[in-house]
Design an enzyme around this catalytic site. Sequence first.
Site, short mmCIF file in Angstrom:
data_model
loop_
_atom_site.label_atom_id
_atom_site.label_comp_id
_atom_site.label_asym_id
_atom_site.label_seq_id
_atom_site.Cartn_x
_atom_site.Cartn_y
_atom_site.Cartn_z
CE1 TYR A 1 4.02 -2.98 -11.23
CE2 TYR A 1 4.23 -0.63 -10.97
CZ TYR A 1 3.48 -1.73 -11.32
OH TYR A 1 2.19 -1.57 -11.77
NE ARG B 1 7.25 -0.16 -6.14
CZ ARG B 1 6.17 0.46 -6.58
NH1 ARG B 1 6.03 1.77 -6.43
NH2 ARG B 1 5.20 -0.22 -7.15
CB CYS C 1 -0.94 -0.01 1.21
SG CYS C 1 -0.08 -0.25 2.76
NE ARG D 1 1.88 2.31 -16.65
CZ ARG D 1 1.56 2.32 -15.37
NH1 ARG D 1 1.44 3.45 -14.72
NH2 ARG D 1 1.34 1.19 -14.72
CG ASP E 1 -1.79 -0.88 -5.73
OD1 ASP E 1 -0.74 -0.38 -5.28
OD2 ASP E 1 -2.21 -0.63 -6.86
C1 0GY Z 1 1.36 0.17 -7.99
C2 0GY Z 1 1.39 0.59 -9.34
C3 0GY Z 1 1.59 1.77 -9.98
C4 0GY Z 1 2.18 2.90 -9.49
C5 0GY Z 1 3.01 2.98 -8.45
O1 0GY Z 1 4.51 4.05 -7.09
C6 0GY Z 1 3.73 4.18 -8.03
O2 0GY Z 1 3.54 5.23 -8.61
O3 0GY Z 1 3.25 1.92 -7.72
C7 0GY Z 1 1.17 1.79 -11.39
O4 0GY Z 1 0.79 2.87 -11.87
O5 0GY Z 1 1.18 0.74 -12.04
O6 0GY Z 1 2.29 -0.46 -7.48
O7 0GY Z 1 0.38 0.35 -7.33
#
Ligand code: 0GY
Length: 298
Positions: free
Chosen positions: A157, A124, A32, A130, A249
């Site tokens: 990620y 992270r 989160c 994007r 999330d």
């Molecule tokens: C997520 C996904 C996104 C964004 C972020 O940190 C962030 O800006 O995590 C996404 O836009 O895919 O992890 O919730």
Amino acid sequence: MSFTMDADWLPFHPSPKRPDFVLPAGAVDAHCHVFGPGDVFPYAPERKYTPCDAGKERLFALRDHLGLARNVVVQATCHGADNRAMLDALRASNGQARGVATVRADVSGDELAEMHAAGVRGVRFNFVKRLVDPKPDAHYHRIIEKIAPLGWHIVIYFEAADLEERWAFFTSLPTIVVVDHMGRPDVTKPVDGPEFGRFLEFMAHDNVWSKVSCPERLSRSGPPGYDDVIPFARMVVARFPDRVLWGTDWPHPNLNMVGHMPDDGALVDLIPRIAPTPELQQGLLVDNPMRLYWPEDA
Ligand code: 0GY
């Protein structure tokens, strides 16, 4: 300084349902974020989006409302490498929150020690183009050298297509590696096909974990059932029951891309479909996140 959220921004659900699924005692929301509030913790100049404010009080109220016990607050990209909002949430949590930071390659030992004391246990690395501009591998290696001695892990990620391109780098990481949202599979492809097979092969490395999160982000079939995502999450949980995590999330960045905001209580109700037995649920929601983030209490 005050900020105006993006015109098409979807704010978090104002009144999520109380879940029908009763979470096991001590359940952890392991993914989160907090956003701002921007007038206290300004959004980063290099951000790719400006969200609605979503501060720690709302996060903790949601935790209690859903029947969760703890949070892992992951630094959101809209705050760049300024971790103050996340650290403030950890410090206000009475030990009920741990964090995952974004740091610069020149981060100092003192800064890392301060973050560790606040409850940060990982960094992270975001490869989603994007959201962040690409960086050379040397950037990551400088950070790894500094965080590995602290026992921290790395959260990565990326999108499904990036896995192949980054395979050598990802498989060389020396710490525990936690993948956000199962590496964002294309759920229109078969769960037993080559693309998801490659992700499962990655997960076969015993330092690799995955969050089985974000059905709302991955689904094409949509709410309320997110039926197309369930087999993917269920397979990861079944194959790697000791290395999976679950998270809401909340407050759900960038869901304008998918066109709806989920009810967080309904997301909790999906858990028995991805982790069908009490043993799997206990691992996913309690034992695994406790081992990673609160080993002293596990
Ligand atoms: C997520 C996904 C996104 C964004 C972020 O940190 C962030 O800006 O995590 C996404 O836009 O895919 O992890 O919730």
